[in-house]
Structure formats: C-alpha cells, structure tokens
Design a protein around this motif. Structure first.
Motif, short mmCIF file in Angstrom:
data_model
loop_
_atom_site.label_atom_id
_atom_site.label_comp_id
_atom_site.label_asym_id
_atom_site.label_seq_id
_atom_site.Cartn_x
_atom_site.Cartn_y
_atom_site.Cartn_z
N ALA A 275 -24.26 77.27 -35.73
CA ALA A 275 -24.13 76.90 -34.19
C ALA A 275 -22.93 77.46 -33.76
CB ALA A 275 -23.88 75.21 -34.30
N LEU A 276 -21.76 77.73 -34.50
CA LEU A 276 -20.55 78.47 -33.86
C LEU A 276 -21.12 79.90 -33.68
CD1 LEU A 276 -17.69 78.43 -33.49
CD2 LEU A 276 -17.24 78.95 -35.93
N GLU A 277 -21.85 80.58 -34.49
CA GLU A 277 -22.21 81.99 -34.29
C GLU A 277 -23.32 81.93 -33.01
OE1 GLU A 277 -22.22 85.90 -34.91
OE2 GLU A 277 -21.00 84.29 -35.92
N GLY A 278 -23.98 80.97 -32.67
CA GLY A 278 -24.99 80.93 -31.67
C GLY A 278 -24.21 80.68 -30.41
N GLU B 122 -25.55 67.44 -32.27
CA GLU B 122 -26.49 67.02 -31.18
C GLU B 122 -25.89 66.87 -29.86
OE1 GLU B 122 -29.53 63.23 -30.34
OE2 GLU B 122 -28.34 63.31 -32.34
N GLN B 123 -24.60 66.10 -29.63
CA GLN B 123 -23.96 66.06 -28.36
C GLN B 123 -23.57 67.46 -27.80
OE1 GLN B 123 -23.67 62.96 -26.77
NE2 GLN B 123 -23.04 64.55 -25.24
N MET C 2 -24.00 71.59 -23.90
CA MET C 2 -24.40 73.21 -23.46
C MET C 2 -25.43 73.28 -22.74
SD MET C 2 -22.81 75.24 -26.75
CE MET C 2 -23.78 74.47 -27.97
N GLN C 3 -26.51 72.47 -23.16
CA GLN C 3 -27.76 72.50 -22.34
C GLN C 3 -27.73 72.16 -20.81
OE1 GLN C 3 -30.74 74.35 -23.63
NE2 GLN C 3 -31.11 74.19 -21.58
N LYS C 4 -26.91 71.02 -20.99
CA LYS C 4 -26.98 70.39 -19.47
C LYS C 4 -26.22 71.16 -18.50
CE LYS C 4 -24.92 66.32 -17.20
NZ LYS C 4 -24.12 65.07 -17.48
N ILE D 70 -30.24 77.54 -26.05
CA ILE D 70 -29.26 76.50 -26.87
C ILE D 70 -30.17 75.91 -28.08
CG2 ILE D 70 -27.68 74.45 -26.80
CD1 ILE D 70 -26.73 77.08 -25.49
N HIS D 71 -29.97 76.23 -29.38
CA HIS D 71 -30.61 75.89 -30.43
C HIS D 71 -29.94 74.37 -31.12
CE1 HIS D 71 -33.01 79.39 -30.57
NE2 HIS D 71 -31.99 80.00 -30.53
N MET D 72 -30.83 73.80 -31.46
CA MET D 72 -30.33 72.35 -32.44
C MET D 72 -30.32 72.71 -33.84
SD MET D 72 -30.12 69.83 -29.87
CE MET D 72 -29.92 68.40 -31.07
N PHE D 73 -28.96 73.35 -34.07
CA PHE D 73 -28.83 74.15 -35.46
C PHE D 73 -28.91 72.75 -36.49
CE2 PHE D 73 -27.50 77.27 -32.93
CZ PHE D 73 -28.14 78.41 -33.47
#
Length: 400
Positions: free
Chosen positions: A93-96, A241-242, A247-249, A397-400
């Motif tokens: 997630a950090l890399e993403g 998740e949050q 980020m997606q929002k 934005i992926h849900m890692f």
C-alpha cells in the motif's frame, strides 16, 4: 547379632555344650540374614515402584505443560504469520501511493505552464493540493504503522523463542525422567559415562512452584503479545480500508473538478470562437468607419487651414496700410478672432483624428486579445483534458 567369644577346654578339646550353642547361633544368624535380605529386596522394589510412579507423574506434569506451551507456540506462530502478511500488504500500500503522488505533483507542475492570466487558484488547483496533502498524510501514517508492525513482529518472535526454549528444556527433562523411569541396575553402567560428564555442573535449585511459574510466565507473555498483535492487525486493517477510501474519495473529487473545469473552459472557448467572426466583422466595419472619419477630419483640417491662411494673409496685408490707416477697426478685430477660432478648430480636429487612430488600434487590440484568449483557453484545455487526464487515467487505488 553379636558373635560370642567361646574358649576351648583345657587340653585344647572343644566343649560339646559350647559347640551346640555355636551351631544354634549360626543358624539364627543365617535366618536373620535371610530376613534382612528379603526386607532389603522388598524395600528396594518398593522404592523403585514409588520412584517409577513419581517419574510417571512428573512426566505427565511435563507433558501437560508441554501441551500448553505447544498450543501457545502454534497460536503465536500463526499470529506472527498473519501480522507478517499484513505488513507485506502495508508495504505494498505504501509503495502504491508513490505513483498517485507523483502524478498529482506532475499535474500541479503542468498546470503552472498555463498562461499567467489562466494561473488562478480554481477548484482543480485546490483539489490537487488537497489530494497531495491526503496522499502524503496516508504515506506518513503507513510508514509509522509498518514500523509498529515490525516491532510487534520482533516481540512475537521473542515470545516464540522463549516458548521454544522452554519446550526444548522440558523435552530434555522429560527424556531424562523417562530414561530414569526405565533405568535398571543393568543399564547403570551404560549411562555412567554420560552422567559423569555433567556431574561437575552446578545444580539450579528451582522449586516445583517456580518451575510451573516459568512456563506460566512464558505463556502469559506470549498471550499478551498475541493479544497486542491481534489488536494491531484489527487497527491496521481498519486503517488500510479507511485510507484507501479517503484516497479514492479525494481522487474522485479531483477528477470531478477536472471534468467541470474542462467543461467550463470548453464553454468559454466555444463562446469566444462563436463571437470571434461576428466581432471580427464588426471590428473590421468599425475600422473602416474610423478610417473614413479620419479622412473626413483630414479634409476638414485642410479646409480650415485654407481659411486660416486666408485670414492670416488678409491680416498681413492690412499691416501694409499707411501709418495713420493702421486702425484697430472691427475688421482687424474680426480677423484676429477668426485666426484664433480657426486655430482652435484645427487643433480640435487634429485631436479627433489622433483619437480615431487610437480607437482603431484599440479595436485591433481587442480582436487580437480575443484570439489570444481563445489560444490560452485552448492551451489550458490541452493541459487539463489531455496531459493531466492522460497522467491520471492509469491511477487506481487498490484495497491492499
């Protein structure tokens, strides 16, 4: 049983009575020895049976604690594996975040290339700045969480080490006690060599209660680390998740701002392009009118200059009158007034001609400015709709 001291009779011949006593005593001694042998054998067997029972109980106690330790060890291993997998997700997630953050900064830089008049703090600019702030905040939060997970994994592995070490020692102790339980008088010789090697080591005096407490402490510490690890996993799952939702929002908000701004630019550009031919025709017509006006003004200036020359010539000619005829009569006064009025008219007409020239330049500038505004809108539209949109299109934005 003591042996009496018997002496021989005179002449060295044995006393028959004493001989009988000695025989009886010897018989009693043999009987007593047999009894002692039987009692010693019974005592040895009883002690061996008691020791075997104690060894068996001890083995069961060790086995019980081993089961508790093994169960807790398995739980800690599973929890550590789960936390390690979650840490890997956190690192992904950090890399993403790096790519979306790079694109956001790149879009801000691209929009700085717009014309100065177009570089205003619009909704897109505000949303991009907010997007950068959100992404940087999430990256900082994930870095701290990954560090905390690393520390918790270390604590879990420390608890695992102590459980394994305790299990190893208890397994060795169980093997030793089991060996002692099956040991016989015939197997002592084979084990003397191995026992003699450790005979010089100091013995640690640990009470049974302390022995149980050691395992209980290791189990309690492992349980505490497992609980901490589970709490951390729940927290990290919630954070992942949050943050993904945040980020997606924000990404959606920025995209919507881009879309609305692009529509606004297209609408303004379309209005300008629709207006440009009409305005251009009107400006061209007005420029022609201004040119005609300047021609008329120039004709008027020329005619007024002729009248002025006439008045000046008449005035100069009257100055040639004889001395007594140099009378400042009404004609003289009128000529002077005409010259003054004509000069004023000519100056005013020249000012109007200059103003007409300025009006024509303003009309040309207005036409050029409108075309320049269209070009700037086209450039801004290209930056927002083409360059920035192409950069932002692959972002997910992926849900890692």
């Amino acid at each position: 049983m003591s042996v009496p001291d018997y002496s021989t009779q005179q002449g060295g011949r044995p006393d028959l009575k004493n001989m009988e006593i000695m025989l009886n005593h010897s018989e009693l001694f043999r009987a007593e020895s047999r009894r002692l042998i039987l009692e010693a054998d019974k005592a040895c067997r009883r002690m061996q049976n008691d020791d075997s029972k104690r060894f068996g109980q001890r083995a069961r106690d060790i086995q019980f604690l081993k089961k508790e330790l093994e169960l807790k060890l398995e739980e800690v291993i599973l929890e550590t594996d789960a936390l390690t997998a979650l840490q890997s997700r956190g690192l992904k997630a950090l890399e993403g975040i790096k790519e979306p953050l790079r694109v956001t900064v790149l879009c801000l830089e691209e929009r700085m290339k717009r014309a100065p008049s177009e570089r205003v703090e619009d909704d897109v600019e505000r949303e991009l700045l907010k997007e950068r702030e959100v992404l940087e905040g999430v990256a900082s939060l994930l870095e701290r969480i990954v560090e905390q997970m690393t520390e918790q994994i270390r604590l879990n592995r420390s608890a695992k080490y102590h459980l394994e070490h305790d299990l190893k020692e208890k397994s060795e102790a169980q093997w030793i006690d089991n060996s002692c339980a099956i040991m016989t008088t015939h197997s002592i010789t084979n084990l003397q060599l191995s026992t003699n090697k450790n005979s010089s080591l100091p013995s640690l005096a640990v009470t049974p209660k302390q022995w149980e407490n050691i395992a209980d402490i290791n189990i309690a510490k492992a349980e505490q680390q497992k609980t901490n690890s589970q709490s951390m996993r729940a927290l990290v799952e919630s954070v992942l998740e949050q943050t993904a939702a945040d980020m997606q929002k924000q990404l959606d908000a920025t995209t919507k701002a881009f879309q609305m701004h692009i529509q606004e630019i297209k609408s303004a550009k379309s209005q300008m392009e629709d207006k440009l031919p009409k305005v251009g025709q009107e400006i061209l017509s007005e420029i022609t009118s201004q040119e005609r006006l300047r021609e008329d003004l120039q004709v008027a200036i020329t005619e007024n200059e002729h009248f002025l020359d006439l008045a000046k010539t008449r005035l100069a000619l009257r100055l040639q009158r004889p001395g007594k005829e140099q009378c400042h009569d009404l004609v003289q006064a009128q000529l002077l007034a005409d010259i003054q009025h004509l000069s004023a008219h000519i100056n005013k007409l020249r000012e109007e001609a200059a103003q007409s020239q300025d009006e024509q330049r303003a009309l040309v500038y207005c036409q050029l400015k409108l075309q320049e505004d269209i070009d700037m809108k086209t450039s801004s539209l290209y930056i927002d709709e083409v360059i920035c949109s192409q950069h932002r299109e692959p972002i997910m934005i992926h849900m890692f």
